[in-house]
Structure formats: C-alpha cells, structure tokens
Motif scaffolding. Structure first.
Motif, short mmCIF file in Angstrom:
data_model
loop_
_atom_site.label_atom_id
_atom_site.label_comp_id
_atom_site.label_asym_id
_atom_site.label_seq_id
_atom_site.Cartn_x
_atom_site.Cartn_y
_atom_site.Cartn_z
N GLU A 159 -3.78 5.68 7.85
CA GLU A 159 -2.71 5.71 6.65
C GLU A 159 -3.49 6.29 5.51
N ILE A 160 -4.91 5.92 5.23
CA ILE A 160 -5.44 6.30 4.06
C ILE A 160 -5.74 7.87 4.46
N ALA A 161 -6.36 8.16 5.57
CA ALA A 161 -6.77 9.33 5.86
C ALA A 161 -5.72 10.48 5.89
N THR A 162 -4.60 10.21 6.31
CA THR A 162 -3.32 10.97 6.46
C THR A 162 -2.55 10.92 5.40
N GLY A 163 -2.45 9.89 4.30
CA GLY A 163 -1.49 9.68 3.49
C GLY A 163 -0.35 9.46 3.81
N LYS A 164 -0.02 9.08 5.32
CA LYS A 164 1.41 8.86 5.60
C LYS A 164 1.23 7.48 6.52
N GLN B 28 12.69 16.57 -0.41
CA GLN B 28 11.12 16.31 -0.11
C GLN B 28 10.85 14.96 -0.59
N SER B 29 11.59 14.50 -1.79
CA SER B 29 11.23 13.38 -2.25
C SER B 29 11.74 12.20 -1.23
N GLY B 30 12.90 12.39 -0.47
CA GLY B 30 13.48 11.52 0.32
C GLY B 30 12.46 11.35 1.52
N ILE B 31 12.01 12.29 2.03
CA ILE B 31 11.13 12.40 2.96
C ILE B 31 9.89 11.74 2.94
N GLY B 32 9.15 11.72 1.53
CA GLY B 32 8.22 11.15 1.18
C GLY B 32 8.59 9.60 1.10
N THR B 33 9.58 9.32 0.74
CA THR B 33 9.94 7.68 0.58
C THR B 33 9.94 6.95 2.10
N LEU B 34 10.45 7.98 2.92
CA LEU B 34 10.46 7.80 4.44
C LEU B 34 8.92 7.47 5.21
N VAL B 35 8.17 8.25 4.93
CA VAL B 35 6.91 8.55 5.68
C VAL B 35 5.58 8.22 4.99
N ASP B 36 5.68 8.61 3.50
CA ASP B 36 4.26 8.41 2.94
C ASP B 36 3.73 6.93 2.74
N ASP C 136 2.08 3.78 0.92
CA ASP C 136 1.59 3.10 -0.20
C ASP C 136 0.02 3.13 -0.49
N MET C 137 -0.47 3.80 -1.39
CA MET C 137 -1.95 3.78 -1.26
C MET C 137 -2.60 2.84 -2.01
N GLU C 138 -1.70 2.26 -2.94
CA GLU C 138 -2.51 0.97 -3.69
C GLU C 138 -2.20 -0.51 -2.61
N GLU C 139 -1.05 -0.36 -1.69
CA GLU C 139 -1.00 -1.56 -0.84
C GLU C 139 -1.95 -1.34 0.38
N ALA C 140 -2.09 -0.09 0.68
CA ALA C 140 -3.16 0.17 1.94
C ALA C 140 -4.51 -0.18 1.48
N SER C 141 -4.79 0.18 0.27
CA SER C 141 -6.49 -0.23 -0.34
C SER C 141 -6.57 -1.94 -0.25
#
Length: 432
Positions: free
Chosen positions: A30-35, A385-393, A395-400
């Motif tokens: 997730e961290i490497a791809t951002g998704k 695009q915002s909707g797509i991001g909500t679906l697949v992006d 959460d970097m804070e949570e991932a950390s």
C-alpha cells in the motif's frame, strides 16, 4: 506431554509470524503503490468499479477535445456572421443614402456591389479545419447540422456518446435554381382563391420537405376589365395551370435546405413574394401574405365575386436537380440605381439583416452551450477521479501506524518462536 517430534507451541508461533509477515507485506505494498486496491486480487468488486470509472475519465478527456474543436468552429462561424451583419449594416447606410433625389446612385451601387462581394469572401473564409457553418447548400440528409460529441451516458445497456447538434446557417449569396424538366412536379400541392370573402389559406400540412425540393407560389388573377386590379400584373403564368418551365423561371420560389421545415419553406416564399410585390408595385391591399406554422394566410381587400386571385403552391421533387441557394441570395437583386429600386432595396435589406442577426445569435447560443458543457464535464471528471481515489487510494497515516504495530508484532512473534523452538532442549536434562 512433551515431544521431540511435535512442537505445537512452535507451530502456533510460526503461523502467527507468517500472518504478521503477510500483513506487513500488504501494508508495504500500500505504501509503495499508494493504493489500497491495486489489483483485482486485492478486492475484485472495488477494482472492477474503479477500472470502469477510470475508463470513463479517459473517455471524457477525448470528449473535451471534441468540445474544444466544436467551440472553435462555432467561434469562427459566429465571428463571420457578426462581420456579415456589420457589412449589411453598412450596406443599409448606403441604401438609405440612395433614397435622396440629388445623389449619385451609380457610385452608391458600386459601393453596394463591393460590400456584396466582401460578404461572399467572408462566407468562403469562415471555416475551421475545413468545416464551414455558414454554408448549407448540400442536399444530402443530415448535412444541415454538425454533431459535436458532448458527453458520455452510462445506463443498463452500456455506455454511449451523446452528441450536441449544431445547425448550419447559410449566409451565402449564391442563387437557387429550379429545374425546368425532370423530377416529380405537382402544380397544385395546395391552393386557395380569394373572391368576395377576400381571405384564404394555402396549407402546407401533409407536405414532406426534403433537401433540394423546389417550391413556388403561382398567382393567377382574373379581372377582365381591370376594375379591381391590373390582371396582367397579377399573373405569374400564362394559364391557370402553371407549367414546370414557368415554375423554373418564377421569382416567387424557394429551394429547401437540409433541416428545413414547411414553416421555413413558407417563410422563404413569403420573403420572395414581398420582393416580387415591391418590384412590381403590388400594394398590400391588393395581395398580402402572412405565415403561421405550416400555413400561409392570403388576404386582399379588392377581390370580389367576379374579380378573383388564385394563389397556388407548386412543388418539385429534389431528384429534378434543383440547386439550393444561399441565405443572402437576394443581395443580387438590390439595385439602388433608380429611385424605385432604392425604395425596394430598403425593404429587402431589413430581411437580410435579420437573417444574419439570427445566424450570429444562434451560433452564439450554441457556442455558450458547448462552453457550459465543457465546464460541467471538467467538474464531473474531477468528481469521478475523487470517487476513484476514495475507493482505491490508501490512507497513508493509517498505513504508517499499522506498519509500526505490525513490526512490533513481528519482533514479538520471532521471540515467541525462539522460545517455542528451545522448549525441546529442556528434555535433554531428563537424560543426564
């Protein structure tokens, strides 16, 4: 019971460590791809929805290109129509000057001719990428409008492009012609006779208009002693039954363009009659016409039970080889070299001005519509695009935070596995 063959504690610790390592690998991905969902194996349903929406976003980029091209073409056409309106306004000024008695009408006519030539040049040059919206003289079906891809529509049957139709408005000066032979000629498509009632209607209902189809109005008055009107002035044909050759030479004619309705035909015929009446000194009290929908109302205040005027609509099919004229074809009839001609020209120029003004206004409205659609598509694309991001992006804070926790779990699992693996060593003490 302790065993050197089976170490349940080590197996459990190993499974725990493997699970933690797998979770760490997922977080690192997730961290490497951002998704959060980068492939169908992560979440097949979400991935499928996201990919479909991404395809729509890419499609809208092409739609934007189409709208930009259409808007540029309309801008050129609008500016051309506005320029023609300015030239016609200047021409009107010349015609007004010709109304005076002590003016050089020959020089004014030279100026009028030059302005007419300039209008023709503007029409010819007002094209963008080979498309000219100021010309509509093609008889092919659908040639009177241009379709611009406006947006995409997705429903249960799939996705499809939806076009925005932009109508052409002919401002050319070419003359129309009606063939003297060939085609299907109807000498009496609709008719009415004015008598003591002094009113009648020529109905175009039921007549199907096609591009290249020719129409004309035949006028045939009967007043043997010229008591109510001059019989010779009120006849456009030798006999009551007009021939096709007489239709071909008629001044009160119109050749339909692609997209024309019966109302357009009737309006064109009325304009032709108004010019004919002005040229021949026919007063409105003798014969006047008004258009409403598909019908033309005919009126006269001089006809009687015996002194009658018949007005007949004739038609000729498009396969006869008729030629479609320009919307400003009557510019060729403007002649201010005489006093009567100057008076007639003043009436004619008003109708021509209105034609160019209507064309410019229509192009402006269509251009505004395309600009509005472009702005909406941009907002829609951003929302998608915002909707797509909500679906697949991810959460970097949570991932950390998850990675930090999992790393601690990994270390503890390693220690637990080490302890579990050392348990069989204690059994050696029993054999000493």
């Amino acid at each position: 019971m302790s065993s050197i063959l089976t170490n349940d504690s080590a197996s459990i610790a190993l499974m725990t460590l493997q699970g933690v390592n797998s979770s760490i690998a997922d977080v690192q991905k997730e961290i490497a791809t951002g998704k959060r969902v980068s492939g169908a194996d992560d979440n097949a349903a979400v991935w499928a929805i996201a990919k479909t929406m991404q395809a729509d976003v890419e499609g809208y980029k092409k739609v934007s290109d189409s709208l930009a091209l259409g808007s540029a073409t309309l801008s050129v056409a609008r500016q051309g129509a506005e320029t023609i309106t300015d030239l016609l306004t200047e021409m009107k000024g010349k015609i007004v000057s010709a109304q005076g008695e002590n003016v050089d009408r020959a020089k004014i006519q030279t100026d009028v001719d030059a302005l007419r030539e300039q209008i023709g040049a503007v029409v010819d040059s007002a094209q963008f990428n080979g498309l000219n919206l100021l010309k509509n003289q093609d008889s092919a079906s659908g040639s009177g409008a241009v379709n611009v891809l406006g947006f995409l529509q997705r429903d249960a049957s799939g996705v499809r492009g939806v076009d925005i139709a932009v109508a052409k408005h002919d401002l050319g000066t070419a003359q129309s012609t009606i063939s003297a032979t060939g085609g299907t000629y109807d000498a009496s498509a609709a008719t009415t006779t004015l008598n003591a009632t002094q009113t009648g209607t020529v109905s175009g209902a039921g007549i199907t208009v096609s591009a290249g189809m020719g129409f004309n109005l035949q006028i045939f008055g009967t007043d043997g002693d010229d008591s109510s009107f001059s019989q010779a002035d009120m006849r456009t044909s030798a006999l009551a039954a007009q021939t096709q050759a007489e239709m071909a030479s008629s001044e009160i004619s119109y050749v339909a363009r692609d997209g024309d309705t019966m109302n357009d035909v009737m309006t064109g015929l009325k304009a032709a009659y108004d010019r004919y009446a002005a040229d021949n000194g026919i007063a409105t009290s003798t014969l006047s016409m008004t258009v409403s929908g598909n019908n033309m109302s005919i009126a006269s205040s001089v006809t009687t039970g015996s002194d009658t005027i018949a007005v007949t609509l004739a038609s000729l099919s498009s396969d006869a080889g008729n030629t479609i004229g320009g919307g400003l074809a009557s510019l060729a009839d403007i002649d201010v070299s005489t006093g009567s001609g100057a008076t007639t020209a003043l009436d004619q120029i008003e109708g021509l001005l209105q034609t160019s003004v209507n064309a410019a206004a229509s192009f402006g409205s269509d251009e505004k519509r395309l600009d509005t659609q472009t702005a909406f598509n941009s907002k829609l694309t951003s929302a998608m695009q915002s909707g797509i991001g909500t679906l697949v992006d991810a959460d970097m804070e949570e991932a950390s935070a998850r990675l930090q926790a999992l790393q601690v779990q990994q270390q503890l699992s390693i220690q637990a596995l080490s302890i579990a693996n050392s348990a069989p060593q204690t059994l050696l003490g029993l054999f000493r």
